[in-house]
Design a protein around this motif. Structure first.
Motif, short mmCIF file in Angstrom:
data_model
loop_
_atom_site.label_atom_id
_atom_site.label_comp_id
_atom_site.label_asym_id
_atom_site.label_seq_id
_atom_site.Cartn_x
_atom_site.Cartn_y
_atom_site.Cartn_z
N GLY A 101 -10.24 56.46 27.97
CA GLY A 101 -11.36 57.12 27.21
C GLY A 101 -11.56 57.73 26.27
N ALA A 102 -10.17 58.70 25.92
CA ALA A 102 -10.17 59.47 24.77
C ALA A 102 -9.62 58.28 23.58
N ALA A 103 -8.78 57.18 23.87
CA ALA A 103 -8.57 56.38 22.86
C ALA A 103 -9.77 55.69 22.40
N VAL A 104 -10.61 55.22 23.05
CA VAL A 104 -11.87 54.56 22.80
C VAL A 104 -12.78 55.54 21.92
N ALA A 105 -12.80 56.82 22.26
CA ALA A 105 -13.72 57.68 21.47
C ALA A 105 -13.03 57.92 20.06
N VAL A 106 -11.88 58.09 19.77
CA VAL A 106 -10.99 58.03 18.72
C VAL A 106 -11.17 56.63 17.92
N ARG A 107 -10.95 55.77 18.53
CA ARG A 107 -10.90 54.34 17.87
C ARG A 107 -12.23 54.29 17.55
N ALA A 108 -13.50 54.58 18.19
CA ALA A 108 -14.86 54.34 17.70
C ALA A 108 -15.23 55.04 16.55
N VAL A 109 -14.46 56.26 16.20
CA VAL A 109 -14.78 56.87 14.80
C VAL A 109 -13.91 56.12 13.72
N ALA A 110 -12.71 55.68 14.08
CA ALA A 110 -11.97 55.22 13.23
C ALA A 110 -12.77 53.91 12.79
N HIS A 111 -13.10 53.09 13.56
CA HIS A 111 -13.72 51.78 13.34
C HIS A 111 -14.99 51.98 12.60
N TRP A 112 -15.91 52.83 13.04
CA TRP A 112 -17.12 53.20 12.22
C TRP A 112 -16.90 53.38 10.96
N GLY A 113 -15.73 54.38 10.61
CA GLY A 113 -15.45 54.72 9.01
C GLY A 113 -14.75 53.39 8.16
N ARG A 114 -14.12 52.67 8.96
CA ARG A 114 -13.44 51.56 8.17
C ARG A 114 -14.83 50.64 7.81
N THR A 115 -15.59 50.20 8.72
CA THR A 115 -16.65 49.34 8.64
C THR A 115 -17.79 49.78 7.72
N GLU A 116 -18.05 51.20 7.63
CA GLU A 116 -19.20 51.72 6.64
C GLU A 116 -18.29 51.78 5.41
N ARG A 117 -17.17 51.79 5.27
CA ARG A 117 -16.33 51.67 3.61
C ARG A 117 -16.53 50.44 3.31
N ALA A 118 -16.26 49.36 4.41
CA ALA A 118 -16.25 47.96 3.73
C ALA A 118 -17.58 47.62 3.35
N MET A 119 -18.81 47.90 4.14
CA MET A 119 -19.81 47.53 3.65
C MET A 119 -20.31 48.45 2.28
N ARG A 120 -19.94 49.60 2.06
CA ARG A 120 -20.10 50.20 0.81
C ARG A 120 -19.51 49.30 -0.30
N LEU A 121 -18.27 48.94 0.01
CA LEU A 121 -17.47 48.18 -1.05
C LEU A 121 -17.83 46.83 -1.26
N GLY A 122 -18.44 46.10 -0.27
CA GLY A 122 -18.99 44.72 -0.28
C GLY A 122 -17.62 43.88 0.20
N THR A 123 -16.91 44.43 0.91
CA THR A 123 -15.54 43.71 1.35
C THR A 123 -15.72 43.12 2.71
N ASP A 124 -14.86 42.28 3.38
CA ASP A 124 -14.91 41.62 4.67
C ASP A 124 -14.70 42.92 5.79
N LEU A 125 -15.56 42.92 6.75
CA LEU A 125 -15.50 43.90 7.68
C LEU A 125 -14.15 43.97 8.41
N PRO A 126 -13.79 45.05 8.87
CA PRO A 126 -12.30 45.03 9.51
C PRO A 126 -12.41 44.43 10.66
N THR A 127 -11.10 43.99 10.93
CA THR A 127 -10.83 43.32 12.31
C THR A 127 -10.15 43.99 12.99
#
Length: 127
Positions: free
Chosen positions: A71-97
């Motif tokens: 549960g803790a890992a999922v919560a931390v991973r959620a924040v990391a994925h949100w940030g990477r995805t938001e950054r990719a959208m702002r830069l117009g790059t592929d979404l992170p896998t």
């Protein structure tokens, strides 16, 4: 990366603003991951409090701690994925896998198999 988690303005300094629908969809995905993390934490607490002693030594504690850690890992991973995805959208790059959904599914599946084995062992030992 950590700065992006604690300073939302840091994200806005990169690239251009994406369509709000995409940012809101990213936020909904984040919230779904957070709900999953909370469910795993609740399951861990429930296992610690309500599972009877299982036939294998410390199995109840292993299950509880495993669910809490997951549960803790999922919560931390959620924040990391949100940030990477938001950054990719702002830069117009592929979404992170990510392989994290696969890892999560495998761990939950293995945990379910472990519980099945425990239930079978307990039912065989029952009078």
């Amino acid at each position: 990366m950590l700065r992006q988690w604690f300073d939302p303005e840091e994200t806005r300094r990169v690239g251009s603003t994406p369509d709000y629908r995409f940012s809101l969809a990213n936020e909904r995905t984040f919230l779904a991951w957070i709900r999953t993390g909370l469910a795993l934490v609740a399951g861990g607490l429930a296992a610690a409090q309500f599972l009877p002693p299982l036939p294998l030594p410390y199995l109840r504690e292993v299950i509880a701690v495993g669910l809490l850690a997951l549960g803790a890992a999922v919560a931390v991973r959620a924040v990391a994925h949100w940030g990477r995805t938001e950054r990719a959208m702002r830069l117009g790059t592929d979404l992170p896998t990510s392989r994290f959904p696969l890892l999560l599914a495998v761990v939950i599946g293995a945990g379910a198999i472990l519980l099945i084995v425990a239930v079978v062992i307990q039912s065989v030992r029952a009078p």
